[in-house]
Design a protein around this motif. Structure first.
Motif, short mmCIF file in Angstrom:
data_model
loop_
_atom_site.label_atom_id
_atom_site.label_comp_id
_atom_site.label_asym_id
_atom_site.label_seq_id
_atom_site.Cartn_x
_atom_site.Cartn_y
_atom_site.Cartn_z
N THR A 1 0.83 -1.20 0.00
CA THR A 1 0.00 0.00 0.00
C THR A 1 0.87 1.25 0.00
N VAL A 2 1.95 1.22 0.76
CA VAL A 2 2.89 2.35 0.76
C VAL A 2 3.45 2.55 -0.64
N ALA A 3 3.80 1.46 -1.32
CA ALA A 3 4.34 1.56 -2.67
C ALA A 3 3.33 2.22 -3.61
N ARG A 4 2.09 1.84 -3.53
CA ARG A 4 1.06 2.42 -4.40
C ARG A 4 0.83 3.89 -4.07
N LEU A 5 0.96 4.24 -2.81
CA LEU A 5 0.80 5.64 -2.42
C LEU A 5 1.97 6.49 -2.92
N LEU A 6 3.19 5.92 -2.88
CA LEU A 6 4.35 6.66 -3.38
C LEU A 6 4.23 6.92 -4.87
N MET A 7 3.65 5.97 -5.59
CA MET A 7 3.50 6.13 -7.04
C MET A 7 2.23 6.90 -7.40
N ARG A 8 1.43 7.23 -6.39
CA ARG A 8 0.14 7.90 -6.60
C ARG A 8 -0.79 7.04 -7.47
N LEU A 9 -0.67 5.71 -7.33
CA LEU A 9 -1.63 4.81 -7.96
C LEU A 9 -2.92 4.77 -7.17
N THR A 10 -2.85 5.17 -5.92
CA THR A 10 -4.03 5.38 -5.09
C THR A 10 -3.80 6.65 -4.28
N ASP A 11 -4.86 7.34 -3.96
CA ASP A 11 -4.74 8.61 -3.24
C ASP A 11 -4.68 8.37 -1.74
N PRO A 12 -3.81 9.09 -1.04
CA PRO A 12 -3.72 8.92 0.42
C PRO A 12 -4.90 9.55 1.14
N THR A 13 -5.21 9.01 2.30
CA THR A 13 -6.22 9.62 3.17
C THR A 13 -5.66 10.86 3.85
N ALA B 1 3.75 15.12 -15.45
CA ALA B 1 5.16 15.46 -15.63
C ALA B 1 6.06 14.75 -14.61
N TRP B 2 5.52 14.46 -13.42
CA TRP B 2 6.31 13.81 -12.38
C TRP B 2 6.42 12.30 -12.59
N ARG B 3 5.59 11.74 -13.46
CA ARG B 3 5.65 10.31 -13.72
C ARG B 3 7.01 9.90 -14.27
N ARG B 4 7.69 10.82 -14.94
CA ARG B 4 8.99 10.49 -15.48
C ARG B 4 10.03 10.32 -14.38
N ARG B 5 9.82 10.93 -13.22
CA ARG B 5 10.79 10.89 -12.13
C ARG B 5 10.72 9.61 -11.32
N MET B 6 9.59 8.90 -11.39
CA MET B 6 9.40 7.74 -10.52
C MET B 6 8.74 6.61 -11.30
N GLN B 7 9.27 5.42 -11.16
CA GLN B 7 8.75 4.25 -11.85
C GLN B 7 8.66 3.08 -10.87
N MET B 8 7.98 2.02 -11.29
CA MET B 8 7.74 0.91 -10.37
C MET B 8 7.95 -0.42 -11.08
N VAL B 9 8.54 -1.38 -10.37
CA VAL B 9 8.66 -2.76 -10.82
C VAL B 9 7.75 -3.59 -9.93
N ALA C 1 13.83 -3.01 -17.31
CA ALA C 1 14.18 -2.20 -18.48
C ALA C 1 13.09 -1.18 -18.76
N ARG C 2 11.84 -1.58 -18.66
CA ARG C 2 10.73 -0.63 -18.86
C ARG C 2 10.78 0.49 -17.83
N ALA C 3 11.09 0.14 -16.58
CA ALA C 3 11.16 1.17 -15.53
C ALA C 3 12.29 2.15 -15.78
N SER D 1 14.53 9.04 -11.35
CA SER D 1 15.39 9.25 -10.19
C SER D 1 15.08 8.26 -9.08
N LEU D 2 13.85 7.72 -9.09
CA LEU D 2 13.38 6.84 -8.03
C LEU D 2 12.63 5.66 -8.65
N VAL D 3 12.96 4.45 -8.20
CA VAL D 3 12.27 3.24 -8.65
C VAL D 3 11.75 2.50 -7.43
N ILE D 4 10.46 2.17 -7.44
CA ILE D 4 9.83 1.39 -6.37
C ILE D 4 9.82 -0.06 -6.81
N LEU D 5 10.38 -0.95 -6.00
CA LEU D 5 10.43 -2.38 -6.32
C LEU D 5 9.60 -3.13 -5.29
#
Length: 362
Positions: A57-69, A90-98, A167-169, A175-179
Motif C-alpha cells: 500500500t505504501v508503494a502504491r501511495l508513493l506512485m500515486r496509484l491510489t490517493d492517500p487519506t 510530468a512527475w511520472r517520469r521521475r518515478m517508476q515501479m517494478v 528495463a521498462r522502468a 530518479s526513483l524506482v519502487i520495487l
C-alpha cells in the motif's frame, strides 16, 4: 536541490468497508497509519514486514496509484499527493515501479521492444530507428540480447520477464524506482542475478530504490537502510548492518529470529513471539504489537509509542527499548538524513544485546 529525494510525512491510508449516506461509523481498514521516512538520491531503503503490514500500500501511495487519506509525499520538495492528474503527469517520469508479478504486469500483446518504448512514447515521438535503438540499449543494460525485443512476454522466462520490467522502468530515466517484491516470484539463482543487476544499475545511474520485501536475506544484501513495518506503522528504522547486528524493537528481533539459516549444521530457534497479527479493522489500543510482545508493560496497552531517535541514524517506536528523546527538528521524519556507520550506531544504544537466533546441532 538540497535535502532528500523522497520525503514521506505522516502518510495515512484508510479503506472504508461500507458506503451510504445513512450509515454512521463505517468501519475502515487502517492499511497505513502515520508513516514517515525519507530516501536520499542513490540510496536503497528497504521496507520489510509480515504480509498485510501495509508495504505494498505504501508503494502504491508513493506512485500515486491510489490517493492517500492524509499526509504528504514529497519528491524534491513537491507534494505529489496534492497534485491534480494533469500536474502529476510530468512527475511520472521521475518515478517508476517494478511490480511483484513479472508476467501480469506486462502487456501480453506487445513485444518486449514495444513494452520498453511505450512509456517514452507517452511523452515524446520516436522514429522506428530510435525505438529499436532504445529497446536494444536497455535490453543490453539488463543483461538480455537485443534480438529479444521481438519476443512476446509468453516467450520469455520468469527471470527474463523481470529484467524486461526493470528495463521498462529505466526507459524514462527515473530518479526513483519502487520495487514491490520484485524477486519473490523468481528462483533463487535468478534472484541473485536480478539483485546484482539492480545494484550495478544503481552504481552506474545513481538511481534511488525503495525495495519492498519480506525476505531478510535479500534485504541484508541490497539495502542501505531498513524500515520495519507492523500493522501499518513503522516500528524501527536503521542502517542495514546496524539493524541486523543489534535490532532494537522486539518485532524486529522476531523477524530476524524467524529467518531461515543457510548453514545445515545450525538450527534456527523459534521466533520469540506468539499469536497472529491483529486485524487492521480493529487494531489493539496502544502499541499494536503489545498482544504478542514479551516485553509489553501497561503503558504499551494504552499509549501508541512514537518513532523516536535513539542514536545517530536510528529510530524505534518502543516504550521499553527506545528512550523518549526530544528531537529538535522535524519529529515526523524517521531519522536524520545522515547515515551513521553500523559501529557508531551500535555504540550509542546502551544495554541492548543481540538476540541469540541460532545454535549448533548437538
Amino acid at each position: 536541490m538540497s535535502g532528500p529525494l523522497l520525503k514521506v510525512e505522516s502518510l495515512v491510508k484508510h479503506y472504508p468497508l461500507g458506503a451510504g449516506i445513512l450509515t454512521k461509523n463505517i468501519p475502515v481498514v487502517r492499511a497505513v497509519e502515520d508513516v514517515s521516512f525519507f530516501v536520499e538520491a542513490g540510496e536503497t531503503l528497504c521496507i520489510v514486514g509480515e504480509s498485510g503490514c501495509g508495504k505494498s500500500t505504501v508503494a502504491r501511495l508513493l506512485m500515486r496509484l491510489t490517493d492517500p487519506t492524509g499526509g504528504r509525499v514529497l519528491i524534491d520538495g513537491t507534494d505529489i499527493a496534492s497534485l491534480r492528474k494533469h500536474e502529476l503527469r510530468a512527475w511520472r517520469r521521475r518515478m517508476q515501479m517494478v511490480f511483484q508479478d513479472p508476467y501480469s504486469s506486462l502487456n501480453p500483446r506487445l513485444t518486449a521492444g514495444q513494452i520498453i518504448t511505450e512509456p517514452v512514447e507517452n511523452f515524446e515521438r520516436l522514429s522506428r530507428k530510435q525505438r529499436n535503438a532504445l529497446a536494444a540499449d536497455l535490453l543490453q543494460k539488463v543483461g538480455m540480447s537485443p534480438e529479444m525485443m521481438h519476443r512476446l512476454p509468453s516467450e520469455l522466462s520468469g527471470g527474463q520477464r523481470q529484467r524486461l520490467g526493470i528495463a521498462r522502468a529505466l526507459a524514462l530515466k527515473p530518479s526513483l524506482v519502487i520495487l514491490d517484491e520484485a524477486v519473490s516470484a523468481l528462483d533463487v539463482s535468478v534472484q541473485a542475478q536480478i539483485l546484482n543487476l539492480l545494484m550495478d544499475l544503481q552504481q552506474q545511474l545513481g538511481i534511488a530504490f525503495v525495495f519492498i520485501s519480506h525476505d531478510l536475506g535479500v534485504v541484508e544484501h541490497v539495502g542501505h537502510r531498513v524500515a520495519v513495518m507492523y500493522l501499518g506503522r513503522i516500528v524501527e528504522v536503521a542502517p542495514c548492518e546496524a539493524l541486523f547486528a543489534k535490532p532494537v524493537h522486539p518485532y524486529t528481533e522476531a523477524l530476524i529470529a524467524a529467518a531461515p539459516v543457510p548453514d545445515p549444521t545450525r538450527v534456527r530457534l523459534e521466533a520469540p513471539v506468539e499469536g497472529e497479527v491483529p486485524s487492521p479493522v480493529n487494531p489493539p489500543g496502544g502499541c499494536a504489537f503489545h498482544p504478542r510482545c514479551p516485553l509489553a508493560v501497561e503503558r504499551c496497552r494504552v499509549e501508541v509509542p512514537p518513532l523516536v531517535q535513539i542514536a545517530h541514524g536510528r529510530a524505534a517506536a518502543c516504550h521499553v527499548r527506545a528512550p523518549a528523546i526530544d528531537i529538535p527538528t522535524q519529529p515526523t521524519v524517521a531519522c536524520d538524513s545522515s547515515i551513521a556507520s553500523p559501529g557508531e550506531a551500535n555504540e550509542l544504544i546502551p544495554a541492548l544485546e543481540r538476540p541469540v537466533i541460532a545454535r549448533p546441532i548437538t
